[in-house]
Design an enzyme around this catalytic site. Structure first.
Site, PDB file in Angstrom:
ATOM      1  N   TYR A   1       0.902  -1.240  -0.233  1.00 41.82           N
ATOM      2  CA  TYR A   1      -0.030  -0.028  -0.057  1.00 41.82           C
ATOM      3  C   TYR A   1       0.802   1.299  -0.116  1.00 41.82           C
ATOM      4  O   TYR A   1       1.821   1.395   0.740  1.00 41.82           O
ATOM      5  CB  TYR A   1      -1.029  -0.141   1.156  1.00 41.82           C
TER       6      TYR A   1
ATOM      7  N   GLU B   1      -3.905   7.393  -3.552  1.00 41.85           N
ATOM      8  CA  GLU B   1      -3.691   6.260  -2.868  1.00 41.85           C
ATOM      9  C   GLU B   1      -3.590   5.141  -3.971  1.00 41.85           C
ATOM     10  O   GLU B   1      -4.693   4.777  -4.638  1.00 41.85           O
ATOM     11  CB  GLU B   1      -5.078   6.188  -1.931  1.00 41.85           C
TER      12      GLU B   1
END
Length: 400
Positions: free
Chosen positions: A105, A193
């Site tokens: 991530y 993101e």
């Protein structure tokens, strides 16, 4: 992203099942992924309005791509982020499937504490990052960035190591993070993101899915990006408000709010809750609203079937109370309101504003302070709710 040298999979966007079929034929692969293009997370576990489950599916033939897209396009996808009304699916994206060795991530966001961009990463990618932050916060790593100089190579390499990229590809991961940062600055993003930020079976570092938020205040500088906005993905009331330069956010309550100033709007919603009610919206007309803008704001509130009462809370500094009052009277006449309106005015031209309301010939209730106004609005809303439930036919029609 591809324009900035960020590694993304080849993909095509389709708006009809037949178009999806033709585009799928153009891939040199029969291992494809088809995704519903809606502005919400949790698509994979979402449910369409026709009962079809999942906004992300695997397909092995163009025919299968057509069949899957026919179950998605023209439907509304409900996910944990959309609310029960869901989002319309007017497009699907078709892309090649990648087999992954590891899923990470990576995100860049604006951080209030460090007053600049923040790089954030985790070795736990491909999953709900909020859950990771809650259950294993030690697996979230951060690097604050000086916006004047950008991230250093040392920072990027350190973060690449912490989130688990192998030594052999750590430099490539750092390079990809740098390019994502370059994009963040260039497009006036407030958030990028990437999840998953992955290592493929071939040892490539790729961005396989991403969410990007852009700063509305930079729309004049990013016209090409903002021209792509899909207004169908937004609440119709928010679209209507944006057309008149009003700040509107729909909520789930039954007390409509019309306020000037974001801070006053937040305080007004808090007081409504303290008085036992629930706000139906955040609507800030700003400090320099015109009579027409106030009138349009009122129309938005009046058009919401959930609204049982409207609370107007105005502190006239730059905004004049008489302009607000004229807008309220105008809108009430045009919309033939059948819900009670409570108005609290203070500040510039407050007496003139009150005279306009009193001389309008309409049943508009006034209050001297916010608590009194909120209490009246909540009680009237409750009475109207009970009356409608009991089918008593009670209304608060404003025209006398």
């Amino acid at each position: 992203m591809a324009k900035f040298g960020i590694h993304v999979p080849p993909h095509q966007v389709a708006t009809t099942p037949d178009e999806a079929f033709k585009l799928a034929q153009g891939f040199n692969s029969f291992d494809l992924v088809i995704k519903a293009q809606v502005l919400a997370g949790g698509r994979g576990k979402g449910v369409f309005s026709n009962g079809f489950v999942g906004g992300v599916h695997l397909a092995t033939t163009p025919e299968e791509v057509r069949e899957l897209s026919s179950k998605m396009l023209g439907q509304r996808l409900v996910t944990k982020q959309t609310g029960p009304e869901g989002k319309p699916c007017d497009q699907v994206v078709i892309t090649t499937r990648h087999y992954l060795r590891a899923e990470k991530y990576f995100a860049i966001l604006l951080d209030r504490v460090s007053c600049g961009p923040m790089l954030m990463g985790s070795p736990k990618g491909g999953v709900d990052i909020e859950g990771v932050a809650h259950e294993t916060p030690e697996l979230i790593f951060k690097e604050p960035v000086d916006i004047k100089t950008g991230p250093s190579l040392a920072q990027l390499m350190r973060l690449a190591e912490k989130i688990g990229f192998r030594t052999e590809i750590r430099e490539e991961a750092a390079q990809q993070m740098q390019r994502i940062y370059d994009m963040f600055i260039a497009v006036d993003a407030t958030l990028i993101e990437v999840n998953p930020f992955a290592e493929t079976a071939r040892g490539e570092v790729m961005c396989l899915d991403a969410k990007v938020n852009f700063d509305d205040n930079a729309s004049f500088r990013q016209k090409q990006i903002f021209a792509k906005k899909d207004w169908r993905q937004d609440d119709a009331r928010e679209v209507q408000a944006a057309e008149h330069d009003l700040n509107f956010i729909g909520l789930d309550g039954n007390i409509g709010c019309l306020v000037n100033g974001a801070g006053l709007a937040m305080a007004t919603m808090d007081v409504i809750k303290l008085c036992g009610g629930s706000p139906a919206n955040f609507l800030d007309v700003g400090g320099g609203a015109t009579e027409k803008q106030v009138s349009e704001a009122f129309k938005i509130l009046a058009g919401d079937p959930k609204v049982r009462a409207i609370l107007v809370n105005i502190f006239g500094g730059i905004m004049r109370c008489d302009v607000i009052a004229a807008g309220i009277v105008n809108a009430a006449r045009v919309t033939n309101l059948t819900v009670p309106v409570v108005v609290r005015l203070q500040g510039t031209n407050v007496e003139e504003g009150r005279q306009i309301l009193e001389g309008s010939g309409m049943k508009i209730f006034s209050a001297n302070d916010l608590t009194e106004a909120a209490t009246k609005a909540v009680k009237m809303g409750q009475i109207l709710d009970m009356a409608r439930e009991a089918s008593l036919g009670i209304t608060f029609e404003l025209p006398l």
